[in-house]
Design a protein around this motif. Structure first.
Motif, short mmCIF file in Angstrom:
data_model
loop_
_atom_site.label_atom_id
_atom_site.label_comp_id
_atom_site.label_asym_id
_atom_site.label_seq_id
_atom_site.Cartn_x
_atom_site.Cartn_y
_atom_site.Cartn_z
N PHE A 1 14.95 7.48 3.89
CA PHE A 1 14.32 7.18 5.17
C PHE A 1 13.80 8.37 5.73
O PHE A 1 13.24 9.59 5.50
CB PHE A 1 15.86 6.99 6.11
N THR A 2 12.68 7.49 6.29
CA THR A 2 11.55 8.32 7.12
C THR A 2 12.19 9.16 7.94
O THR A 2 12.92 8.54 8.76
CB THR A 2 10.84 7.80 7.54
N GLU A 3 11.87 10.41 8.47
CA GLU A 3 12.23 11.24 9.40
C GLU A 3 11.96 11.41 10.34
O GLU A 3 11.98 12.23 11.59
CB GLU A 3 12.54 12.92 8.10
N SER A 4 10.48 10.91 10.87
CA SER A 4 9.29 10.48 12.08
C SER A 4 10.00 10.07 13.03
O SER A 4 11.49 9.47 12.47
CB SER A 4 8.24 10.65 11.71
N PRO A 5 9.84 10.67 14.09
CA PRO A 5 10.28 9.91 15.53
C PRO A 5 10.72 7.82 15.06
O PRO A 5 9.37 7.46 14.34
CB PRO A 5 9.73 9.68 16.30
N PRO A 6 11.54 7.04 15.82
CA PRO A 6 11.17 5.82 15.15
C PRO A 6 10.05 5.07 16.11
O PRO A 6 9.78 5.50 16.90
CB PRO A 6 12.75 5.49 15.70
N PRO A 7 9.80 3.94 15.47
CA PRO A 7 8.54 3.50 15.95
C PRO A 7 9.33 2.68 17.46
O PRO A 7 10.50 2.39 18.15
CB PRO A 7 8.55 2.47 15.60
N SER A 8 7.97 3.20 18.84
CA SER A 8 8.48 2.34 20.11
C SER A 8 8.72 0.53 20.14
O SER A 8 7.78 0.10 18.93
CB SER A 8 7.75 3.14 21.13
N ARG A 9 9.22 -0.44 21.09
CA ARG A 9 8.49 -0.98 20.73
C ARG A 9 7.68 -1.39 21.21
O ARG A 9 6.65 -2.20 20.33
CB ARG A 9 10.05 -1.17 21.85
N ALA A 10 6.80 -0.65 21.92
CA ALA A 10 5.55 -0.85 21.67
C ALA A 10 4.40 -0.73 21.19
O ALA A 10 3.24 -1.36 21.20
CB ALA A 10 4.93 0.17 23.05
N ALA A 11 4.53 0.36 20.08
CA ALA A 11 3.96 -0.01 18.65
C ALA A 11 4.60 -1.43 18.11
O ALA A 11 2.63 -1.46 17.18
CB ALA A 11 4.53 1.63 18.22
N VAL A 12 5.20 -1.89 18.06
CA VAL A 12 6.01 -2.77 17.44
C VAL A 12 4.53 -4.35 17.61
O VAL A 12 3.83 -4.68 17.44
CB VAL A 12 7.08 -3.58 17.34
N VAL A 13 4.65 -4.21 18.85
CA VAL A 13 3.88 -5.25 19.56
C VAL A 13 2.07 -5.16 20.13
O VAL A 13 1.72 -5.94 19.53
CB VAL A 13 3.93 -4.85 21.63
N ARG A 14 2.11 -4.11 20.23
CA ARG A 14 1.02 -3.81 19.68
C ARG A 14 -0.18 -3.77 17.82
O ARG A 14 -1.35 -4.71 17.96
CB ARG A 14 0.15 -1.86 19.83
N SER A 15 0.77 -3.74 17.23
CA SER A 15 0.91 -4.38 15.89
C SER A 15 0.61 -5.32 15.43
O SER A 15 -0.50 -5.82 15.23
CB SER A 15 1.38 -3.12 14.29
#
Length: 300
Positions: free
Chosen positions: A65-79
């Motif tokens: 699993f990727t160890e970076s911080p989990p994506p935010s909801r805002a990031a998903v919406v932007r994408s």
């Protein structure tokens, strides 16, 4: 079950079939583990002489699993609204590189590649990035990456948003129930609840990662349209899609078949975003026929 350390990513995989069989790589879809490939479907491919390789994509199942911080909801919406905003930890091309590296690990020079849903996108990407490694391509219930085709049916959007934002239930039975209901929403009229419950339970007991699913979704959203590059594909290509698919509209399969010169399109009226038991043998036979069109690799 085995694992391969492929650079900074560890990939879990299974191999079925004779060691001298023609290698066939199965690539699964968004948030879905290798156990989602029906056992009778794998057996049907083995019976047709293939050495079947399945793996968990990164961020799912028993792979790392990727160890970076989990994506935010805002990031998903932007994408969703503006693809290319850079919210993804990796792209489909990176997942295709995982598949290529797994073939290297297994000392497989070339393979027939079959992908379902996101796995079809990865299979397409592997084919355009490394055409010398792919003997034939089968893209099942997938699309080209064009936003004009293969759109999600609007009725599915609320439940998808909920599933991507809610945490994982601590109770196994609740996790299984939610998983089965999720598959029911996207499956076609031949949905088999008993079989699906068995599969989902096996997946829950292996590993569950809602965050991994979100990372994979961002990889899909942030990856470029493959349509133009698919025009360069020269290997035999089969496109399979269900007319009852609401997760990836049938236009996604049609667009894929149009993009790849000489491809063959197989569509089923009673198939949604699933592999119904009644159609598996026919799909396996179509895959074998498509593979038979491939030029045999040169012997050393």
């Amino acid at each position: 079950m085995a694992t391969a350390q492929l650079g900074h990513v560890e990939i879990a995989y299974e191999v079925d079939g004779p060691p001298d069989g023609e290698p066939l790589l199965l690539v699964m879809g968004l948030g879905t583990q290798l156990v989602a490939w029906p056992t009778d479907f794998v057996a049907a491919l083995v019976e047709r002489g293939f050495r079947v390789i399945r793996h968990d994509n990164r961020d799912i199942g028993l792979s790392s699993f990727t160890e970076s911080p989990p994506p935010s909801r805002a990031a998903v919406v932007r994408s969703f609204l503006r693809p290319g905003t850079g919210g993804a930890d990796y792209l489909l091309a990176d997942m295709a590189e995982d598949a290529r590296a797994l073939l290297d690990h297994l000392d497989v020079a070339t393979a027939h590649v079959v992908g379902a849903s996101m796995g079809g996108m990865i299979a397409q990407q592997l084919t355009v990035d490394h055409p010398e490694r792919v003997r034939s391509l089968t893209s099942i219930m997938s699309t080209t990456g064009s936003r004009r085709h293969g759109r999600v049916h609007p009725s599915l959007l609320p439940s998808m948003a909920l599933s991507l934002t809610q945490g994982h239930p601590s109770d196994e039975e609740e996790a299984v129930r939610l998983g089965v209901e999720g598959w029911r929403r996207i499956a076609g009229p031949l949905f088999d609840e008993e079989e699906m419950t068995t599969m989902v339970r096996a997946a829950v007991r292996r590993s569950v990662s809602p965050i991994g699913t979100v990372r994979q979704l961002l990889a899909i959203l942030e990856s470029p349209d493959r349509t133009e590059r698919l025009a360069s594909v020269q290997v035999p290509t089969l496109v399979v899609h269900g007319l009852a698919d609401r997760l990836v509209a049938p236009s996604g399969g049609i667009a894929t078949a149009r993009a790849v010169p000489g491809s063959r399109l197989l569509m089923f009226p009673d198939m949604g975003h699933d592999l119904p038991r009644a159609r598996r043998d026919e799909i396996a036979e179509a895959i074998a026929r498509n593979a038979a069109r491939a030029v045999s690799p040169a012997r050393p």
